[in-house]
Design an enzyme around this catalytic site. Structure first.
Site, short mmCIF file in Angstrom:
data_model
loop_
_atom_site.label_atom_id
_atom_site.label_comp_id
_atom_site.label_asym_id
_atom_site.label_seq_id
_atom_site.Cartn_x
_atom_site.Cartn_y
_atom_site.Cartn_z
CD GLU A 1 38.09 62.07 -19.72
OE1 GLU A 1 39.05 61.32 -19.89
OE2 GLU A 1 37.89 62.70 -18.67
CD GLU B 1 37.77 41.84 -30.98
OE1 GLU B 1 38.41 42.91 -30.86
OE2 GLU B 1 37.31 41.46 -32.06
N GLY C 1 50.40 58.51 -23.30
CA GLY C 1 51.57 57.65 -23.14
C GLY C 1 51.20 56.39 -22.38
CE1 TYR C 2 47.27 57.12 -20.10
CE2 TYR C 2 45.37 56.37 -21.34
CZ TYR C 2 45.93 57.23 -20.42
OH TYR C 2 45.13 58.16 -19.82
CB THR D 1 40.11 45.69 -29.51
OG1 THR D 1 39.88 44.87 -28.34
CG2 THR D 1 41.60 45.88 -29.70
#
Lengths: 378, 388
Positions: free
Chosen positions: B243, B372, B127-128, B370
């Site tokens: 992780e 980037e 839930g970020y 991402t």
């Protein structure tokens, strides 16, 4: 899995790094690019004293008895320093051919001299077609009577102009259906009557030669390995030399990073270090990725060779990957270094030129991808 | 240096492989693809009951929490094997929430969650991400207001992929509005059936589902706080070092299928695999996959040496996910016109798998940071470049 060098290898790495830092600064590299011989006896003797000439050579033949991984560690540092001269031709290329294919007599005669730094070797392989493929070996050895007569022209032979012994790949049969058949290797003193070598003018100022053989006499005892069955040995030498070149290129990659990182931290434009701009950071991240992956691929292949495991796939993957990755890393290095890196006085150009030469040596990416495709059963 | 697995590792993988071979059902694989290889569906839970009983879901966890106390290499090997078999291998509970609970959670929380997580009985959902907090995660605005012994939570999350199959939300919410952004976020565990939570589907172009999640006056007991209040952002970031890893297995399998296809399919009288261009492309993919493997196992080696991967996990994620895209693109080139045929079409090669993975691979370089962002991390942390 263990990605780290052991203690002895780390010691070798540090020692080699410091040795080349002192003995092979860029001024020396530049000097040797212009020098006709391309090396100095002084440095050659010092390297021999370190035991590096015989690093791959078993102790029984006067060598240091190291393994291929040790050699990769040393070559990494040689690549970092852009080491000029016939070290690779002698201690890797020629020595590997002798160790893997030589008779007991040949090994006893030649390898102790190599270890001491008293004999320079090279392999005369490629010819007019400019490829390492077996079908391109057309230099002919005929056996009219008691001895062979060798005639033909070799091109891109490294260090032939200073070598004492040439290992020459020739055809002892007309090109048969399978071009891998009918190839033989001869050990020839460079001073033999009928051998002439001429330096080629190369981009990197490394010493590649045209070598002509005009009815050069050779005897059965000069054969390295069996007559007509030279290709399997040559193929093994090709793959090992390719991995060894990868080690040099990886070291060059490290040097590129060491030039680029301080520059992008210090160079101010628009009031900020250029390394704070994302466009530059992305180039830098790519350089680091190309470099680290090159290192891993190289050491994986070198480790397999050292352990006596199969290595054809890993060697070709390594040469295919590292050839391309280091070329791209150098190109990105030039891009972030800006105009300064384009200047002859900056060292980056040395690495541009040398890694280009290394990319082609023992097969470029396309060449090794084709070898790999065969290994994959395609 | 050593680039081989030990005899024990080889033996374990053989055992895992044969177990998977026996227990893997067509229903499980169908569910796994439908869900985008995430864990939590009923077939997967059924499978996991037996699989995790061997300790194979969390082999690196201590025995007291249901692990085997094994090396990280062992753990990485098993995960890659699961990915190769197209089992659901993306776990939030066992791979992300669990390890953080182990590091910073209370004893009570550890006892409550870790053993069932190791057994695969529970799944969490991350839930970020929020509509205005993607790469810039620290800007998240979901509010958790302290009210006596509970937090009152309001706001919206998006792209929370596991939510429709998971049991708990691993929620990052803002608990301090005054503090600097990175010092005002807390992590909490929220049962997804708590009143006030609405989960709405968002359908991806790979046709699996992710979700947006609305919190409307949701009451979360204070005991559900993970670690200390306002330290959530640090927990999230440091967890990533441990992780962030992408096993290459699923796409390696796809690559092997593409290679087989190229060998078996004739064009102009000769197999595609004899075409020099195709040979180059396939050899290049084999090479890139090997590089990917080396980057993947490097992370395990770093952990096994008692160190914490830093920029290396970013490099792995960056490289491996780009290889995934190269592989599907190569597959598309090998298949030519047939590459566009979907599953169910009578002419579709490999049951439309290349077409599916080609669509799917678009997200690989986007989720979990991402490409980037990974490059930023490599530049800043791997090379010490200055912040922009």
């Amino acid at each position: 899995m263990d990605y780290e060098l052991n203690q002895e290898q780390q010691i070798l790495k540090d020692a080699a790094h410091n040795f080349f830092l002192k003995e092979c600064p860029s001024a020396f590299v530049r000097q040797m690019m212009e020098d006709e011989k391309g090396y100095t006896v002084d440095l050659w003797k010092k390297m021999a004293a370190q035991g590096w000439m015989g690093l791959l050579i078993p102790e029984a033949y006067g060598g240091t008895g190291g393994n291929f991984l040790d050699m990769a560690v040393l070559l990494y540092e040689a690549g970092y320093a852009c080491l000029p001269g016939p070290f690779f031709s002698t201690a890797v290329l020629g020595s590997t051919a002798l160790i893997d294919g030589g008779s007991e007599f040949q090994k006893k005669e030649l390898l102790p001299q190599v270890s001491k730094g008293d004999r320079i070797l090279t392999v005369a392989w490629t010819e007019g077609q400019g490829t390492y493929a077996p079908q391109a070996i057309l230099t002919r050895a005929v056996l009219p009577k008691l001895f062979y007569l060798i005639s033909g022209t070799k091109l891109f032979v490294p260090d032939a102009h200073v070598a004492d012994t040439l290992i020459c790949a020739v055809r002892t049969q007309e090109v048969p259906r399978d071009p891998e058949d009918g190839i033989s290797l001869f050990l020839l003193p460079r001073q033999s009557v009928g051998i002439q070598s001429q330096l080629l003018k190369t981009m990197a100022g490394d010493k590649l030669c045209e070598v002509t053989f005009d009815r050069v006499q050779a005897h059965g005892k000069d054969l390295l390995g069996e007559v007509n069955r030279g290709w399997p040995l040559l193929k093994k030498v090709l793959l090992k030399a390719a991995v060894a070149k990868c080690a040099e290129m990886s070291g060059a990659g490290q040097k590129v990073l060491d030039m680029v990182i301080p520059q992008v931290k210090e160079r101010i434009q628009f009031g900020k270090p250029i390394g704070s701009f994302q466009a530059v950071q992305y180039h830098c991240a790519d350089i680091l990725t190309f470099f680290e992956t090159s290192k891993f691929m190289t050491f994986q292949a070198a480790w397999r060779i050292s352990e006596g495991l199969s290595f054809a796939k890993e060697a070709s993957m390594s040469k295919a990957w590292v050839s391309d990755a280091i070329r791209k890393a150098v190109a990105l290095g030039h891009q972030v270094m800006g105009g300064m890196g384009f200047m002859e006085e900056h060292d980056l150009q040395l690495y541009f030129k040398r890694t280009k030469s290394a990319e082609w040596a023992f097969g470029n990416g396309d060449f090794h991808r084709e070898l790999l495709a065969r290994e994959m059963g395609l | 240096m050593n680039f081989a697995f030990t005899k024990e590792e080889e033996a374990l993988i053989k055992e895992v492989r044969s177990f998977i071979g026996q227990e893997r059902t067509p229903e499980l694989i169908a569910e796994s693809r439908d869900l985008g290889l995430i864990y939590g569906g009923p077939e997967a839970r059924k499978f996991m009951k037996k699989f995790a009983a061997h300790g194979w879901l969390t082999p690196n966890w201590p025995k007291e929490y249901g692990g085997l106390g094994s090396s990280e290499i062992m753990t990485y090997l098993i995960r890659d094997e699961m990915a190769y078999a197209e089992l659901p291998y993306i776990f939030v509970g066992a791979h992300m929430a669990g390890p953080t609970i182990m590091r910073v959670g209370s004893e009570e929380m550890k006892k409550k969650f870790l053993p069932p997580l190791a057994r695969g009985e529970l799944e969490f959902a991350l839930g970020y991400t929020e509509p205005q907090a993607g790469s810039d995660l620290v800007s998240l605005t979901m509010r958790a207001e302290e009210k006596g012994d509970f937090f009152l939570v309001n706001g919206q999350k998006t792209f929370n992929t596991h939510c429709h199959v998971a049991d708990y939300h691993w929620l990052a919410a803002r608990t301090d509005l005054q503090a600097p952004k990175h010092k005002g976020v807390s992590l909490m565990v929220v049962p997804l059936n708590t009143p006030g939570i609405t989960i709405r589907p968002l359908i991806t172009m790979a046709f699996w589902r992710t979700n947006e999640v609305i919190y409307d006056n949701v009451m979360v007991p204070k005991g559900n706080l993970v670690g200390e209040k306002n330290k959530g952002f640090y927990y999230v970031m440091s967890a990533l070092d441990f992780e962030r890893m992408v096993p290459p297995g699923a796409y390696r399998k796809l690559f092997e299928e593409i290679v087989e296809y190229a060998k078996e399919t004739k064009v102009g009288g000769a197999p595609l695999s004899k075409d020099p261009l195709i040979r180059q492309k396939l050899a290049q993919m084999a090479t890139e996959l090997d590089v990917a493997n080396l980057l993947y196992y490097q992370l395990a080696d770093i952990l096994d040496k008692g160190k914490i991967p830093n920029y290396q996990s970013s490099m792995e994620k960056l490289f491996v996910t780009e290889v995934f895209q190269h592989i599907t693109q190569t597959g598309m080139e090998v298949l030519g016109l047939y590459g566009q045929l979907k599953k169910g079409s009578k002419w579709a090669p490999l049951s439309g798998k290349v077409e599916l993975f080609h669509r799917w691979s678009v997200v690989e370089t986007i989720y979990a940071g991402t490409s980037e962002i990974q490059k930023n991390i490599i530049a800043l942390r791997g090379m010490g470049l200055p912040r922009g």
